[in-house]
Design a protein around this motif. Structure first.
Motif, PDB file in Angstrom:
ATOM      1  N   TYR A 173       0.838  -1.204   0.000  1.00 35.71           N
ATOM      2  CA  TYR A 173       0.000   0.000   0.000  1.00 35.71           C
ATOM      3  C   TYR A 173       0.868   1.247   0.000  1.00 35.71           C
ATOM      4  O   TYR A 173       0.651   2.165  -0.790  1.00 35.71           O
ATOM      5  CB  TYR A 173      -0.914  -0.017   1.231  1.00 35.71           C
ATOM      6  N   ALA A 174       1.843   1.284   0.865  1.00 38.75           N
ATOM      7  CA  ALA A 174       2.733   2.447   0.948  1.00 38.75           C
ATOM      8  C   ALA A 174       3.484   2.645  -0.364  1.00 38.75           C
ATOM      9  O   ALA A 174       3.628   3.784  -0.846  1.00 38.75           O
ATOM     10  CB  ALA A 174       3.716   2.283   2.106  1.00 38.75           C
ATOM     11  N   ALA A 175       3.943   1.562  -0.967  1.00 43.90           N
ATOM     12  CA  ALA A 175       4.665   1.667  -2.232  1.00 43.90           C
ATOM     13  C   ALA A 175       3.759   2.194  -3.341  1.00 43.90           C
ATOM     14  O   ALA A 175       4.169   3.065  -4.123  1.00 43.90           O
ATOM     15  CB  ALA A 175       5.237   0.301  -2.618  1.00 43.90           C
ATOM     16  N   ILE A 176       2.538   1.693  -3.425  1.00 46.98           N
ATOM     17  CA  ILE A 176       1.605   2.174  -4.450  1.00 46.98           C
ATOM     18  C   ILE A 176       1.298   3.647  -4.247  1.00 46.98           C
ATOM     19  O   ILE A 176       1.337   4.440  -5.194  1.00 46.98           O
ATOM     20  CB  ILE A 176       0.317   1.322  -4.466  1.00 46.98           C
ATOM     21  N   CYS A 177       1.019   4.041  -3.010  1.00 47.56           N
ATOM     22  CA  CYS A 177       0.714   5.454  -2.738  1.00 47.56           C
ATOM     23  C   CYS A 177       1.928   6.345  -3.034  1.00 47.56           C
ATOM     24  O   CYS A 177       1.775   7.440  -3.584  1.00 47.56           O
ATOM     25  CB  CYS A 177       0.242   5.636  -1.305  1.00 47.56           C
ATOM     26  N   GLY A 178       3.123   5.883  -2.680  1.00 46.87           N
ATOM     27  CA  GLY A 178       4.330   6.649  -2.988  1.00 46.87           C
ATOM     28  C   GLY A 178       4.539   6.796  -4.486  1.00 46.87           C
ATOM     29  O   GLY A 178       4.881   7.870  -4.976  1.00 46.87           O
ATOM     30  N   TYR A 179       4.301   5.710  -5.222  1.00 48.98           N
ATOM     31  CA  TYR A 179       4.433   5.771  -6.678  1.00 48.98           C
ATOM     32  C   TYR A 179       3.410   6.734  -7.271  1.00 48.98           C
ATOM     33  O   TYR A 179       3.734   7.530  -8.159  1.00 48.98           O
ATOM     34  CB  TYR A 179       4.259   4.377  -7.284  1.00 48.98           C
ATOM     35  N   LEU A 180       2.172   6.682  -6.774  1.00 46.37           N
ATOM     36  CA  LEU A 180       1.135   7.598  -7.270  1.00 46.37           C
ATOM     37  C   LEU A 180       1.542   9.051  -7.040  1.00 46.37           C
ATOM     38  O   LEU A 180       1.381   9.901  -7.914  1.00 46.37           O
ATOM     39  CB  LEU A 180      -0.206   7.312  -6.587  1.00 46.37           C
ATOM     40  N   GLN A 181       2.064   9.340  -5.858  1.00 42.89           N
ATOM     41  CA  GLN A 181       2.489  10.712  -5.547  1.00 42.89           C
ATOM     42  C   GLN A 181       3.636  11.138  -6.464  1.00 42.89           C
ATOM     43  O   GLN A 181       3.642  12.254  -6.989  1.00 42.89           O
ATOM     44  CB  GLN A 181       2.917  10.809  -4.077  1.00 42.89           C
ATOM     45  N   ARG A 182       4.587  10.251  -6.675  1.00 43.17           N
ATOM     46  CA  ARG A 182       5.719  10.565  -7.558  1.00 43.17           C
ATOM     47  C   ARG A 182       5.241  10.856  -8.975  1.00 43.17           C
ATOM     48  O   ARG A 182       5.668  11.830  -9.598  1.00 43.17           O
ATOM     49  CB  ARG A 182       6.703   9.400  -7.552  1.00 43.17           C
TER      50      ARG A 182
END
Length: 173
Positions: free
Chosen positions: A158-167
């Motif tokens: 979840y954290a990785a997906i959200c971080g990727y979305l923000q990037r």
């Protein structure tokens, strides 16, 4: 619906079918039996339905804020968690917790849909579709387990997906 939206939906359908296809037959048969017969399918299903009913009963006592994080275990009389994230959140966090959990599940999906629509090429769209599939598998899994107890590995996903979305949001802004 434009062709890119149709390809996104088709990709998701194929992903879900692939997940179902690779399931072991006995497990798939059990899920189908539970879908057909509900609580009467087997003792495990009956216990889970009873746990869900108990979570709703607990929620009625504290509908706004619930009993608190991980209190289902003590308050329910079962001595264990509820085996369903939405019901765990309902009894532990009340309506406030359910609202936050809804945002936790839905906001990444909204971001992934935007990512798919704004993707500059086919490879980026495929990646967005794959991430969406992973997220849908996680969200459906939450119905049958507790995300923060059974599925700890998904917290990092979840954290990785959200971080990727923000990037990506910042890169494409």
């Amino acid at each position: 619906m434009c062709s890119s939206d149709l390809s996104f939906v088709a990709g998701l359908v194929l992903l879900v079918l692939a997940v179902v296809a690779v399931q072991e037959a006995p497990t798939a048969q059990r899920y189908l039996e539970v879908a057909k017969r509900g609580a009467e399918a087997d003792a495990s299903s009956r216990s889970r339905y009873e746990m869900m009913a108990r979570a709703v009963a607990l929620w009625h006592h504290h509908p706004v804020i619930g009993y608190g994080y991980d209190r289902y275990r003590a308050e329910s009389g079962y001595g264990t968690y509820s085996h369903s994230t939405p019901f765990e959140v309902l009894s532990g966090g009340g309506m406030i917790g359910v609202a936050f959990f809804g945002a936790f599940v839905l906001l990444p999906l909204v971001g992934l849909a935007r990512l798919f629509r704004r993707a500059p090429d086919g490879e980026s769209r495929q990646f967005a579709a794959a991430l969406t599939g992973v997220w849908i598998v996680f969200a459906v899994g939450c119905l049958f387990s507790v995300a923060f107890t059974d599925q700890r590995d998904f917290v990092q996903i979840y954290a990785a997906i959200c971080g990727y979305l923000q990037r990506q949001r910042l890169a494409w802004a």
